[in-house]
Scaffold this active site. Sequence first.
Site, PDB file in Angstrom:
ATOM      1  N   GLU A  25       0.867  -1.182   0.000  1.00 52.66           N
ATOM      2  CA  GLU A  25       0.000   0.000   0.000  1.00 52.66           C
ATOM      3  C   GLU A  25       0.898   1.223   0.000  1.00 52.66           C
ATOM      4  O   GLU A  25       1.869   1.279   0.763  1.00 52.66           O
ATOM      5  CB  GLU A  25      -0.884  -0.023   1.257  1.00 52.66           C
ATOM      6  N   GLU A  58      -2.594  11.976   2.567  1.00 55.87           N
ATOM      7  CA  GLU A  58      -3.430  11.520   3.669  1.00 55.87           C
ATOM      8  C   GLU A  58      -3.260  12.413   4.885  1.00 55.87           C
ATOM      9  O   GLU A  58      -2.184  12.936   5.159  1.00 55.87           O
ATOM     10  CB  GLU A  58      -3.081  10.073   4.043  1.00 55.87           C
TER      11      GLU A  58
END
Length: 348
Positions: free
Chosen positions: A130, A135
């Site tokens: 990932e 974010e």
Amino acid sequence: MQVLSTLSHLLCLWAPFATAAYTLKDDYGTGFTFFDQFSFFTGADPTNGFVKYVDRGTAQNTGLISAEGTYMGVDHTNVAGDGRPSVRITSNKSYNQGLFILDLAHMPGSVCGTWPAFWLLGPDWPNNGEIDVIEGVNDQSVNQFALHTSDSCTINNSGFSGQLLTSNCYVKAAGQANNAGCGIKDTSAQSYGNGFNSAGGGVYATEWTDQKIDIWFFPRSGIPGDISSGNPNPSGWGTPVARFQGACNINSHFKGLQIIFDTTFCGDWAGNVWGQSSCASKGTCRDFVANNPAEFKESYWSVNSLKVYQGGTSNAPKANATAAATATTHEKKPGTSPRPSFLRYRRK
Ligand SMILES: *[C@@H]1O[C@H](CO)[C@@H](O)[C@H](O)[C@H]1NC(C)=O
Ligand SMILES: *[C@@H]1O[C@H](CO)[C@@H](O)[C@H](O)[C@H]1NC(C)=O
Ligand SMILES: *[C@@H]1O[C@H](CO)[C@@H](O)[C@H](O)[C@H]1NC(C)=O
């Protein structure tokens, strides 16, 4: 003349190392053309967010997505006692290596209760990796980058301008919060949320090779000309803000990644750190998100372009890079970390 000819000779010799060009593999386009290449996730949020992910038809009919501005937002008009309506989209295509260039006019603002992300995710988490490119949570002011992998992948604290948070990408690494992965923090307030938006947005460029994963952030005023002209060459971009390289076999840890955009609320990160943030004075995260729709007007993505390039060799020969058009299923797994760790995606 002699000097010039020597110089051009040198350039010739160096050319194979410096200029093998990237070529455009996928241009996601704008408006509904963009959304056509994604699937809308409608299950319960794997990260336990206070959110209701809606399907494409619902998103279109209720204005959560719009062709104008390639807009992806959240419900900002209704009280939402069962979770705030939002979208989570996954690219139908999956990728092995490449240069991913996202130009955003706007991203979700630094708003209490929110947790937006632009990321890449492989099947069978965390075995195929990932990559979290954009974010953050709540009123955060700078971006956080992270990788999440299976065991035996750590990164060096060198070659990038950001600030190292954690160096072990393994989601269950000893001595790190559960699912923290390896994380790097930007230091520029233009990299995230309100600061990003007031600067007119910008470009995130992620270069994934068999050697490393580098990420550059360019505010609107500093986008390299070769990106604007569609001939990106990372070797001229200077030090990346994040470099993930070290004792990590990139090819074995990252495979078949799909591109995801989402905006969730509270849950395993925004909710868990709420109490230690300046948002705490607003009551509970869920109550705040449920009862204050107008607060979420700025919680939207507006995409100028998303392009994937492949075949480049910015500094090393590399293995085959192919985009397999396999739409694999995946889940961003919830974690249980009570700490303000960056990420907490855990296998069931
Ligand atoms: C992507 O997948 C969705 C189904 O999830 C489908 O509706 C859409 O047509 C696909 N897009 C392309 C370009 O194949
Ligand atoms: C970075 O990691 C590689 C691979 O483990 C290692 O060989 C190299 O010495 C490291 N570089 C620095 C500057 O720590
Ligand atoms: C790339 O793939 C082709 C076909 O699968 C193969 O013949 C070739 O050896 C591969 N090249 C590299 C560098 O792995």
